[in-house]
Write a protein that holds these residues in place. Structure first.
Motif, PDB file in Angstrom:
ATOM      1  N   LEU A  65       6.932   1.090   0.361  1.00  0.00           N
ATOM      2  CA  LEU A  65       6.317   1.757   1.512  1.00  0.00           C
ATOM      3  C   LEU A  65       5.562   0.763   2.382  1.00  0.00           C
ATOM      4  CD1 LEU A  65       5.027   5.143   0.098  1.00  0.00           C
ATOM      5  CD2 LEU A  65       6.825   4.745   1.754  1.00  0.00           C
ATOM      6  N   VAL A  66       4.758  -0.106   1.740  1.00  0.00           N
ATOM      7  CA  VAL A  66       3.931  -1.025   2.541  1.00  0.00           C
ATOM      8  C   VAL A  66       4.813  -1.965   3.341  1.00  0.00           C
ATOM      9  CG1 VAL A  66       2.348  -2.952   2.391  1.00  0.00           C
ATOM     10  CG2 VAL A  66       1.936  -0.907   1.051  1.00  0.00           C
ATOM     11  N   ALA A 117       4.697   1.811  -3.778  1.00  0.00           N
ATOM     12  CA  ALA A 117       3.748   1.189  -2.861  1.00  0.00           C
ATOM     13  C   ALA A 117       4.391  -0.033  -2.226  1.00  0.00           C
ATOM     14  CB  ALA A 117       2.471   0.813  -3.598  1.00  0.00           C
ATOM     15  N   GLY A 118       5.087  -0.840  -3.026  1.00  0.00           N
ATOM     16  CA  GLY A 118       5.725  -2.036  -2.482  1.00  0.00           C
ATOM     17  C   GLY A 118       6.711  -1.681  -1.383  1.00  0.00           C
ATOM     18  N   LEU A 159       2.213 -11.389  -0.152  1.00  0.00           N
ATOM     19  CA  LEU A 159       3.156 -10.282  -0.355  1.00  0.00           C
ATOM     20  C   LEU A 159       2.554  -9.219  -1.262  1.00  0.00           C
ATOM     21  CD1 LEU A 159       6.218  -9.357  -0.029  1.00  0.00           C
ATOM     22  CD2 LEU A 159       6.557 -10.418  -2.249  1.00  0.00           C
ATOM     23  N   VAL A 198      -2.845   5.202  -2.850  1.00  0.00           N
ATOM     24  CA  VAL A 198      -1.913   6.114  -3.521  1.00  0.00           C
ATOM     25  C   VAL A 198      -2.603   6.894  -4.632  1.00  0.00           C
ATOM     26  CG1 VAL A 198       0.161   6.211  -4.940  1.00  0.00           C
ATOM     27  CG2 VAL A 198       0.112   4.759  -2.942  1.00  0.00           C
ATOM     28  N   PRO A 254      -1.253  -6.629  -0.224  1.00  0.00           N
ATOM     29  CA  PRO A 254      -1.135  -5.303   0.425  1.00  0.00           C
ATOM     30  C   PRO A 254      -0.599  -4.241  -0.519  1.00  0.00           C
ATOM     31  CG  PRO A 254      -0.241  -7.009   1.825  1.00  0.00           C
ATOM     32  CD  PRO A 254      -0.522  -7.665   0.513  1.00  0.00           C
ATOM     33  N   ILE A 255       0.342  -4.636  -1.385  1.00  0.00           N
ATOM     34  CA  ILE A 255       0.897  -3.654  -2.334  1.00  0.00           C
ATOM     35  C   ILE A 255      -0.193  -3.189  -3.281  1.00  0.00           C
ATOM     36  CG2 ILE A 255       2.646  -3.255  -4.083  1.00  0.00           C
ATOM     37  CD1 ILE A 255       4.341  -5.357  -2.869  1.00  0.00           C
ATOM     38  N   SER A 266       3.947   3.785  -9.236  1.00  0.00           N
ATOM     39  CA  SER A 266       3.180   3.683  -7.992  1.00  0.00           C
ATOM     40  C   SER A 266       3.289   2.278  -7.401  1.00  0.00           C
ATOM     41  CB  SER A 266       1.722   4.085  -8.222  1.00  0.00           C
ATOM     42  OG  SER A 266       0.922   2.969  -8.479  1.00  0.00           O
ATOM     43  N   TYR A 267       3.404   1.253  -8.245  1.00  0.00           N
ATOM     44  CA  TYR A 267       3.596  -0.101  -7.713  1.00  0.00           C
ATOM     45  C   TYR A 267       4.917  -0.206  -6.967  1.00  0.00           C
ATOM     46  CZ  TYR A 267      -0.308  -2.627  -9.817  1.00  0.00           C
ATOM     47  OH  TYR A 267      -1.541  -3.092 -10.118  1.00  0.00           O
ATOM     48  N   PHE A 323      -2.628  -0.877  -1.417  1.00  0.00           N
ATOM     49  CA  PHE A 323      -2.017   0.422  -1.162  1.00  0.00           C
ATOM     50  C   PHE A 323      -1.924   1.239  -2.450  1.00  0.00           C
ATOM     51  CE2 PHE A 323       1.687   3.138  -0.144  1.00  0.00           C
ATOM     52  CZ  PHE A 323       1.233   3.676   1.037  1.00  0.00           C
ATOM     53  N   SER A 324      -1.472   0.560  -3.516  1.00  0.00           N
ATOM     54  CA  SER A 324      -1.254   1.283  -4.768  1.00  0.00           C
ATOM     55  C   SER A 324      -2.561   1.685  -5.441  1.00  0.00           C
ATOM     56  CB  SER A 324      -0.408   0.404  -5.685  1.00  0.00           C
ATOM     57  OG  SER A 324      -0.621   0.725  -7.013  1.00  0.00           O
TER      58      SER A 324
END
Lengths: 77, 262
Positions: free
Chosen positions: A36-37, A33-34, B168, B180, B171-172, A29-30, B175-176
């Motif tokens: 996608l974001v 997510a990276g 950087l 998600v 946000p990841i 997921s990381y 989001f994660s």
């Protein structure tokens, strides 16, 4: 039953310990997510500037790098 | 329950429409979905779990009876192999919820291979979604109560990294961790049950479609139905695995919310 003490050994049963599903899912997921974001942010920049996708590409690569970095920091030894 | 005649009449390429079963209220309108087989199955699952555990623990004995042994094994498995394994000693506090979750998901999934039922309520996104929302709210509330609001946000969002990479990474992380997670929990369970039902439909109805199209294709139809039986066993594996994964991931999120900085 909820008040009982946990068993002294880590596994109550004789079977093998369960695979570490949680960790694998977190890592995946990381990574996604990276990409996608930052890919998404790059896409927005593309849209705004008027380029055809260069920033989305750069964003996805940068995001993947950030995701890998996070996996190493959060899940690595 | 689908009789053979209706199976023969069913259209061959199965579609999403096959998941929207008709209302079983005799006075219901044609497109009323308030009380269908799915609804019944959910209530059957809830009732079965409540009654099973109540009956099993009515007179607990030192040397357990067969029912008591089964209930204790289910609880003991989730408590020792999921809750304590993932969360640590505090996991005992979450074992009752995790056991309930595990039993509910596995019973709901199991409907997809019970003969004459053969559809799981979890093949509708609504049920996994609600379960995922419960897990999501739970791990956030647990984290906030353990750390306090701002400290929790700090541990959840700010990884141990030099300051110049943080813009950087944050946000990841957000989001994660907060977008998600509930989505993937719900979609993983839903998609597995949906695909499983679809697969069984394709092979069952495909057999009928072939035998109807040409009598010479009958042997292939038989192969198709044998595949259905084999896939039903595969489906059993998926059922257990998905219930386990859903519970383990919930436990892992709770563990992450309780973890101190390291």
């Amino acid at each position: 039953m909820a008040g009982q003490k946990p068993p002294p050994e880590p596994h109550g049963d004789d079977g093998p310990p369960p695979p570490d599903t949680g960790m694998g899912m977190t890592a995946v997921s990381y990574l996604f997510a990276g990409m996608l974001v930052w890919g998404g942010i790059g896409w927005l920049v593309d849209h705004y500037v008027g380029t055809k996708g260069i920033f989305a590409g750069i964003g996805a690569v940068v995001g993947a790098a950030g995701g890998v970095y996070l996996i190493v920091r959060r899940l690595g030894a | 329950m689908i009789g053979p005649s209706t199976v023969l009449a069913a259209e061959f390429p199965p579609s999403v429409e096959d998941f929207y079963l008709p209302s079983i209220l005799p006075w219901g309108a044609h497109d009323s979905y308030w009380f269908t087989k799915i609804t019944v199955l959910v209530w059957v699952a809830v009732a079965a779990i409540i009654i099973f555990f109540l009956v099993s623990y009515r007179k607990p004995q030192l040397v357990p009876t067969k029912k008591q042994w089964m209930a204790e094994s289910a609880y003991g498995f989730v408590r020792n192999n999921i809750a304590i394994e993932m969360i640590g000693p505090r996991g005992i506090n979450f074992a009752p919820y995790l056991t309930t979750l595990f039993m509910f998901v596995i019973v709901m999934n199991f409907f997809s291979i019970v003969p004459f039922i053969q559809i799981s309520p979890n093949s509708h996104i609504a049920f996994p979604a609600i379960l995922a929302v419960i897990s999501y709210v739970m791990f956030i509330v647990v984290g906030i109560r353990h750390h306090g609001f701002f400290k929790y946000l700090k541990t959840a969002l700010i990884p141990p990294a030099p300051w110049f990479i943080l813009p950087l990474l944050i946000p990841i992380e957000f989001f994660s961790n907060f977008l998600v997670r509930p989505f993937s929990l719900a979609v993983r369970l839903f998609a597995n049950m949906f695909a499983g039902h679809m697969l069984l439909l394709v092979f069952t109805l495909g057999g009928f479609a072939m035998i109807n199209a040409n009598a010479w294709l009958a042997p292939i139809s038989v192969v198709s139905w044998l595949m259905t039986i084999a896939l039903t066993f595969l489906e059993f594996l998926v059922i257990c695995l998905q219930a386990y994964v859903f519970t383990v991931l919930t436990a892992s999120y709770v563990q992450g919310a309780l973890a101190d900085e390291h």
